[in-house]
Motif scaffolding. Sequence first.
Motif, PDB file in Angstrom:
ATOM      1  N   LYS A  87       2.389 -34.668 -19.815  1.00 40.65           N
ATOM      2  CA  LYS A  87       3.813 -34.327 -19.813  1.00 40.65           C
ATOM      3  C   LYS A  87       3.981 -32.815 -19.882  1.00 40.65           C
ATOM      4  O   LYS A  87       3.346 -32.149 -20.699  1.00 40.65           O
ATOM      5  CB  LYS A  87       4.508 -34.992 -21.000  1.00 40.65           C
ATOM      6  N   THR A  88       4.816 -32.273 -19.033  1.00 41.77           N
ATOM      7  CA  THR A  88       4.994 -30.827 -18.970  1.00 41.77           C
ATOM      8  C   THR A  88       6.336 -30.411 -19.576  1.00 41.77           C
ATOM      9  O   THR A  88       7.269 -31.207 -19.660  1.00 41.77           O
ATOM     10  CB  THR A  88       4.920 -30.316 -17.521  1.00 41.77           C
ATOM     11  N   PHE A  89       6.382 -29.184 -20.004  1.00 46.82           N
ATOM     12  CA  PHE A  89       7.610 -28.596 -20.520  1.00 46.82           C
ATOM     13  C   PHE A  89       7.598 -27.127 -20.132  1.00 46.82           C
ATOM     14  O   PHE A  89       6.556 -26.536 -19.861  1.00 46.82           O
ATOM     15  CB  PHE A  89       7.699 -28.760 -22.043  1.00 46.82           C
ATOM     16  N   LYS A  90       8.771 -26.549 -20.076  1.00 43.02           N
ATOM     17  CA  LYS A  90       8.896 -25.155 -19.663  1.00 43.02           C
ATOM     18  C   LYS A  90       8.486 -24.202 -20.788  1.00 43.02           C
ATOM     19  O   LYS A  90       8.753 -24.449 -21.954  1.00 43.02           O
ATOM     20  CB  LYS A  90      10.339 -24.861 -19.243  1.00 43.02           C
ATOM     21  N   ARG A  91       7.846 -23.120 -20.391  1.00 42.60           N
ATOM     22  CA  ARG A  91       7.452 -22.108 -21.372  1.00 42.60           C
ATOM     23  C   ARG A  91       8.669 -21.541 -22.102  1.00 42.60           C
ATOM     24  O   ARG A  91       8.561 -21.071 -23.239  1.00 42.60           O
ATOM     25  CB  ARG A  91       6.695 -20.976 -20.680  1.00 42.60           C
ATOM     26  N   THR A  92       9.836 -21.612 -21.466  1.00 43.80           N
ATOM     27  CA  THR A  92      11.040 -21.060 -22.078  1.00 43.80           C
ATOM     28  C   THR A  92      11.359 -21.699 -23.424  1.00 43.80           C
ATOM     29  O   THR A  92      11.929 -21.052 -24.301  1.00 43.80           O
ATOM     30  CB  THR A  92      12.250 -21.213 -21.121  1.00 43.80           C
ATOM     31  N   HIS A  93      10.961 -22.984 -23.624  1.00 46.69           N
ATOM     32  CA  HIS A  93      11.207 -23.626 -24.914  1.00 46.69           C
ATOM     33  C   HIS A  93      10.383 -22.958 -26.018  1.00 46.69           C
ATOM     34  O   HIS A  93      10.864 -22.774 -27.139  1.00 46.69           O
ATOM     35  CB  HIS A  93      10.869 -25.113 -24.833  1.00 46.69           C
ATOM     36  N   ILE A  94       9.151 -22.585 -25.691  1.00 39.77           N
ATOM     37  CA  ILE A  94       8.312 -21.876 -26.660  1.00 39.77           C
ATOM     38  C   ILE A  94       8.885 -20.492 -26.925  1.00 39.77           C
ATOM     39  O   ILE A  94       8.920 -20.023 -28.071  1.00 39.77           O
ATOM     40  CB  ILE A  94       6.866 -21.762 -26.145  1.00 39.77           C
ATOM     41  N   ILE A  95       9.347 -19.821 -25.863  1.00 34.58           N
ATOM     42  CA  ILE A  95       9.923 -18.493 -26.001  1.00 34.58           C
ATOM     43  C   ILE A  95      11.150 -18.537 -26.915  1.00 34.58           C
ATOM     44  O   ILE A  95      11.300 -17.700 -27.817  1.00 34.58           O
ATOM     45  CB  ILE A  95      10.291 -17.915 -24.625  1.00 34.58           C
TER      46      ILE A  95
END
Length: 203
Positions: A87-95
């Motif tokens: 499952k993938t998620f955008k790096r923006t959530h970590i940022i």
Amino acid sequence: MSHEISTRILLQQLADGSPDDDLSFDLVLDSFRHRSYGLFLLFVLIPVFIPIPAGQGAFSGLLTSLIGLQLMWQFEHPWIPKYIGRKTFKRTHIINFQRRFDPWLKWIEKLCKPRYEYAFDHAWARAFSGLLLLVLGILLALPIPLTNYPFGIIVLAFSFGFIERDGILLGLGWIMGIIEIIVLAEFSGYIIKLLEQLWAYFF
């Protein structure tokens, strides 16, 4: 086990890149395998603090319980189903998470250090951590109003404790977890009694 980088630096490394990059659980956990339990807890809690579309936040509690079970079973590294690992998620959530919590992470970074590390290696200590995470995860998954942040903060203490190998921080997570479970149990009992009284009054 060596203590190489702090939670804050680890998050900065993960946040370094294009906000539109797709990351997967497998990719991240493989990159930081020696910190995988703490890192996995951190990632499953991000939806609690940074809402993610498509209801992904609903999985936070269940995945926390899954981690708890694996600690109870003494798994060296967390196992996750393949469909979750891919499952993938955008790096923006970590940022966004890193930006929101960076002041807190700076403060935690000054206080934390590897100590009382037997709390992470001793079978009974790991099992106790797992039991608390199992219960906390189940409660987090329930639709109980105004509990997401308190439970999220407690599980974050577990996450940072595992990443930093700080037994005192982990112990703090134990204490807060036990208190929260007791308070919620007492509160739930009060609500059940109130509903029973209302039912008896009207019916």
